[in-house]
Design a protein around this motif. Structure first.
Motif, PDB file in Angstrom:
ATOM      1  N   ALA A  88       1.065  -0.935  -0.242  1.00 37.04           N
ATOM      2  CA  ALA A  88      -0.415   0.057   0.091  1.00 37.04           C
ATOM      3  C   ALA A  88       0.524   1.503   0.202  1.00 37.04           C
ATOM      4  O   ALA A  88       0.368   2.622  -0.548  1.00 37.04           O
ATOM      5  N   MET A  99      -7.092   0.930   0.960  1.00 36.17           N
ATOM      6  CA  MET A  99      -7.500  -0.049   1.914  1.00 36.17           C
ATOM      7  C   MET A  99      -8.335   0.074   2.772  1.00 36.17           C
ATOM      8  O   MET A  99      -9.339  -0.943   3.635  1.00 36.17           O
ATOM      9  N   ASN A 103     -15.492  -0.672   0.548  1.00 38.02           N
ATOM     10  CA  ASN A 103     -15.402  -1.733  -0.595  1.00 38.02           C
ATOM     11  C   ASN A 103     -14.340  -0.362  -1.466  1.00 38.02           C
ATOM     12  O   ASN A 103     -13.662   0.279  -1.933  1.00 38.02           O
ATOM     13  N   GLY A 107     -13.809   2.641  -3.492  1.00 36.78           N
ATOM     14  CA  GLY A 107     -11.768   2.586  -4.006  1.00 36.78           C
ATOM     15  C   GLY A 107     -11.872   3.469  -4.963  1.00 36.78           C
ATOM     16  O   GLY A 107     -10.329   3.878  -5.283  1.00 36.78           O
ATOM     17  N   SER A 159      -6.530  -4.305  -5.446  1.00 39.38           N
ATOM     18  CA  SER A 159      -7.834  -5.448  -5.308  1.00 39.38           C
ATOM     19  C   SER A 159      -7.674  -6.462  -4.397  1.00 39.38           C
ATOM     20  O   SER A 159      -8.507  -7.026  -3.324  1.00 39.38           O
ATOM     21  N   THR A 162      -7.350  -5.858  -0.664  1.00 38.36           N
ATOM     22  CA  THR A 162      -8.758  -6.016   0.107  1.00 38.36           C
ATOM     23  C   THR A 162      -9.746  -6.849   0.100  1.00 38.36           C
ATOM     24  O   THR A 162     -10.527  -6.365   0.731  1.00 38.36           O
ATOM     25  N   SER A 163      -9.839  -7.249  -1.077  1.00 43.53           N
ATOM     26  CA  SER A 163     -11.051  -8.416  -0.877  1.00 43.53           C
ATOM     27  C   SER A 163     -11.116  -9.628  -0.699  1.00 43.53           C
ATOM     28  O   SER A 163     -11.318 -11.074  -0.246  1.00 43.53           O
ATOM     29  N   SER A 213     -14.500  -4.369   2.475  1.00 43.95           N
ATOM     30  CA  SER A 213     -12.788  -4.823   2.044  1.00 43.95           C
ATOM     31  C   SER A 213     -12.492  -4.726   3.314  1.00 43.95           C
ATOM     32  O   SER A 213     -13.228  -5.102   4.121  1.00 43.95           O
ATOM     33  N   THR A 214     -11.470  -5.651   3.105  1.00 47.61           N
ATOM     34  CA  THR A 214     -10.591  -6.552   4.615  1.00 47.61           C
ATOM     35  C   THR A 214     -10.055  -5.911   5.493  1.00 47.61           C
ATOM     36  O   THR A 214      -9.925  -5.884   6.963  1.00 47.61           O
ATOM     37  N   TYR A 215      -9.598  -4.309   4.744  1.00 50.26           N
ATOM     38  CA  TYR A 215      -8.620  -3.691   6.235  1.00 50.26           C
ATOM     39  C   TYR A 215      -9.502  -2.019   6.182  1.00 50.26           C
ATOM     40  O   TYR A 215      -9.369  -1.598   6.748  1.00 50.26           O
ATOM     41  N   ARG A 216     -11.138  -2.887   5.908  1.00 57.02           N
ATOM     42  CA  ARG A 216     -11.806  -1.155   5.892  1.00 57.02           C
ATOM     43  C   ARG A 216     -12.083  -0.475   7.799  1.00 57.02           C
ATOM     44  O   ARG A 216     -11.394  -1.968   8.363  1.00 57.02           O
ATOM     45  N   LYS A 221     -10.518   5.748   7.880  1.00 53.70           N
ATOM     46  CA  LYS A 221     -10.677   6.399   6.206  1.00 53.70           C
ATOM     47  C   LYS A 221     -10.984   8.197   6.363  1.00 53.70           C
ATOM     48  O   LYS A 221      -9.905   8.088   5.221  1.00 53.70           O
TER      49      LYS A 221
END
Length: 344
Positions: A88, A99, A103, A107, A159, A162-163, A213-216, A221
């Motif tokens: 990242a 990240m 979602n 992004g 992608s 994050t997924s 997103s896995t890291y939301r 943010k």
């Protein structure tokens, strides 16, 4: 999309650049292969401290470094490889912001808003077709195949991160020919890949973009979005000043090569302050003049000006001096360039 400003019917084009973190991504790959990064930099006469002191290097320099790194490492698909090892941090605040987003669709929105943090040398166009989102993109000046490969590969890696490795592109199109072994692309992206296409294009399922997103992280943010907005604002103000300088230099060119002192006096700055401001934009005064001449020359030739007129409008005392400069810029004579335009 990068803005162009018009001044006295001439176009003042901005200098295209990439974040220095993208160069560092190349260096990290070379180091992981057991290769000497200091030696590579020495061979390329490149210094991060000097050329990347404002956080950016020119897009052309980035392309040159990628080509040189391919030879240095004997890796014909180095753009794909560097992108495959994406972190990242290589996209700076934008990478971390994507990240932390909700979602993939968010992004995409961040890329639309903040792509200039990574590079101002790319133009993106988004459209929806049935159940897919399609991104057409182009680089705003010629670059090597590895740059395009890196941009697609790094976006794919991000992608995937994050997924939880569940993202899948549906189709990818490249304007380049794919190099010596196009099967490499199929193996990496696991989707149809087309080459020698009119546009670079990525097609993604809307359903997959809706996955969380896995890291939301809503709090992170918000912080990163505020920082990204500030960086973008700083870049915009720097671009505006540079475009003003470019426009003034263009005014002076028909009268010959403008002197640094003359331009400094117009902007009310001493030479040291003026040159420092240019340096923050990743360019010297001579490079600015040279790049403006190159871009204007191409524009004038496209519009069928004769070569003598072009030479005069660019401030050359002799047509032969213009021909030598054009050959240095493009590897072609003005006549060869005009014939190539006619063929396309």
């Amino acid at each position: 999309m990068t803005e162009y400003t018009e001044h006295s019917n001439k176009v003042a084009t901005p200098r295209y650049h990439v974040a220095v973190e993208l160069v560092e991504a190349i260096a990290e790959y070379l180091e992981a292969q057991g290769l000497s990064v200091p030696e590579f930099y020495r061979q390329q006469n490149f210094s991060v401290d000097e050329e990347g002191q404002n956080g950016y290097v020119s897009l052309q320099r980035f392309s040159e470094l990628f080509e040189a790194a391919a030879q240095f490492s004997s890796e014909p698909y180095i753009g794909l490889k560097v992108g495959e090892n994406f972190l990242a941090k290589h996209w700076g605040r934008l990478g971390y912001l994507i990240m932390a987003g909700e979602n993939g669709m968010e992004g995409v929105q961040y890329i639309q808003r903040f792509a200039a943090i990574v590079t101002n040398g790319i133009e993106l166009q988004w459209r929806m077709e049935e159940q897919s989102l399609i991104c057409d993109f182009c680089l705003l000046e010629p670059v090597c195949r590895h740059v395009l490969d890196y941009l697609v590969s790094s976006s794919y890696s991000l992608s995937q991160m994050t997924s939880d490795n569940d993202m899948q592109y549906e189709r990818i199109s490249f304007t380049h020919d794919g190099g010596p072994d196009i099967e490499v692309y199929q193996k990496l992206f696991s989707c149809p890949c087309e080459f020698n296409q009119p546009h670079n294009k990525i097609e993604v399922s809307l359903e997959r973009l809706q996955q969380l997103s896995t890291y939301r992280d809503p709090r992170l943010k918000q912080i990163l979005e505020e920082h990204a907005s500030q960086v973008l604002q700083d870049l915009s103000s720097g671009d505006e000043w540079l475009q003003q300088v470019q426009a003034w230099v263009i005014e002076l060119l028909p009268n010959g090569t403008p002197a640094l002192k003359q331009v400094c006096e117009h902007f009310g700055q001493n030479e040291r302050t003026f040159q420092r401001a240019l340096s923050k934009n990743g360019i010297t005064f001579q490079e600015l003049i040279d790049e403006l001449r190159q871009r204007l020359a191409m524009e004038y030739i496209k519009n069928d000006y004769n070569f003598l007129d072009v030479a005069m409008m660019l401030g050359y005392s002799e047509q032969s001096a213009f021909h030598r400069a054009f050959k240095r810029w493009t590897g072609q004579t003005p006549s060869q360039y005009r014939r190539q335009l006619a063929e396309h």
